[in-house]
Design a protein around this motif. Structure first.
Motif, short mmCIF file in Angstrom:
data_model
loop_
_atom_site.label_atom_id
_atom_site.label_comp_id
_atom_site.label_asym_id
_atom_site.label_seq_id
_atom_site.Cartn_x
_atom_site.Cartn_y
_atom_site.Cartn_z
N UNK A 50 -12.26 9.63 -4.05
CA UNK A 50 -13.40 10.38 -4.59
C UNK A 50 -12.96 11.75 -5.07
N UNK A 51 -11.91 12.30 -4.46
CA UNK A 51 -11.41 13.63 -4.87
C UNK A 51 -10.64 13.55 -6.17
N UNK A 52 -9.84 12.48 -6.31
CA UNK A 52 -9.02 12.33 -7.52
C UNK A 52 -9.46 11.07 -8.27
N UNK A 53 -10.66 11.15 -8.84
CA UNK A 53 -11.28 9.98 -9.46
C UNK A 53 -10.43 9.32 -10.53
N UNK A 54 -9.90 10.12 -11.45
CA UNK A 54 -9.17 9.57 -12.59
C UNK A 54 -7.87 8.91 -12.13
N UNK A 55 -7.11 9.65 -11.33
CA UNK A 55 -5.84 9.12 -10.81
C UNK A 55 -6.10 7.84 -10.02
N UNK A 56 -7.16 7.86 -9.22
CA UNK A 56 -7.50 6.70 -8.40
C UNK A 56 -7.82 5.50 -9.28
N UNK A 57 -8.56 5.74 -10.36
CA UNK A 57 -8.94 4.67 -11.29
C UNK A 57 -7.68 4.07 -11.95
N UNK A 58 -6.78 4.96 -12.37
CA UNK A 58 -5.55 4.51 -13.03
C UNK A 58 -4.74 3.63 -12.08
N UNK A 59 -4.54 4.10 -10.85
CA UNK A 59 -3.75 3.35 -9.87
C UNK A 59 -4.41 2.03 -9.54
N UNK A 60 -5.74 2.06 -9.39
CA UNK A 60 -6.47 0.82 -9.06
C UNK A 60 -6.36 -0.20 -10.19
N UNK A 61 -6.43 0.28 -11.44
CA UNK A 61 -6.34 -0.62 -12.59
C UNK A 61 -4.94 -1.21 -12.70
N UNK A 62 -3.93 -0.36 -12.49
CA UNK A 62 -2.54 -0.80 -12.63
C UNK A 62 -2.12 -1.75 -11.52
N UNK A 63 -2.47 -1.41 -10.29
CA UNK A 63 -1.90 -2.13 -9.15
C UNK A 63 -2.92 -2.89 -8.31
N UNK A 64 -4.20 -2.49 -8.39
CA UNK A 64 -5.19 -3.09 -7.51
C UNK A 64 -5.19 -2.38 -6.16
#
Ligand code: ZN
Length: 159
Positions: A50-64
């Motif tokens: 929740x603190x690093x929304x964009x980075x979190x989204x990128x990592x989630x999309x790339x790796x799950x």
């Protein structure tokens, strides 16, 4: 496991490590808590996500979820990265101990983790619990007791 369980897990693990080593306990424990929440950057609903929304989204999309950031590969990469940027062994080791505690706690959940990423093998303990379940409260309580116990061992001499 929930963020709070990971925080208390990071506290217990880094305090235990502080007791058997001669590193700076304050730095160890501080870094341990940060290390314990970092792996869940892959999950947008987590404290760190929740603190690093964009980075979190990128990592989630790339790796799950619970794959790359919950792997030994990530642990080794972080060790190299921290070694390159931080000139303090207490911080580096505290961080890594916190991360390891996160992996162990997530291995106790039904979904397990991809510890050997990029291999798609799910690693978990033979007996598991679900996140937020009753067993997690018991784990949380047990870790709290350990935190007080190790905390007293490490910081008791200052009280
Ligand atoms: Zn996790």
């Amino acid at each position: 496991m929930t963020g709070n369980t990971h925080i208390i897990g990071g506290l217990a693990a880094s305090l235990a490590f502080a007791q058997v080593s001669n590193y700076d306990p304050v730095l160890l424990v501080g870094a341990g808590v940060v290390g314990a929440i970092i792996p869940d950057i892959c999950h947008g609903g987590s404290k760190i996500g929740r603190k690093f929304k964009v980075l979190s989204k990128v990592i989630n999309t790339l790796f799950g979820h619970r794959s790359f950031t919950h792997s030994l590969l990530f642990l080794v990469l972080m060790a190299f990265l921290l070694n390159g940027f931080i000139n303090n062994d207490s911080i580096i080791l505290g961080f890594l101990v916190g991360m390891a505690s996160h992996y162990i706690l997530d291995m106790a959940t039904k979904n397990g983790i991809k510890l050997l990423y990029p291999l798609k093998i799910t690693v978990r303990f033979p007996v598991t619990t679900r996140t937020g379940g009753t067993v997690e409260y018991v784990v949380f309580a047990a870790l709290s007791v350990l935190t007080v116990y190790f905390g007293y061992g490490v910081f008791g001499k200052y009280i």
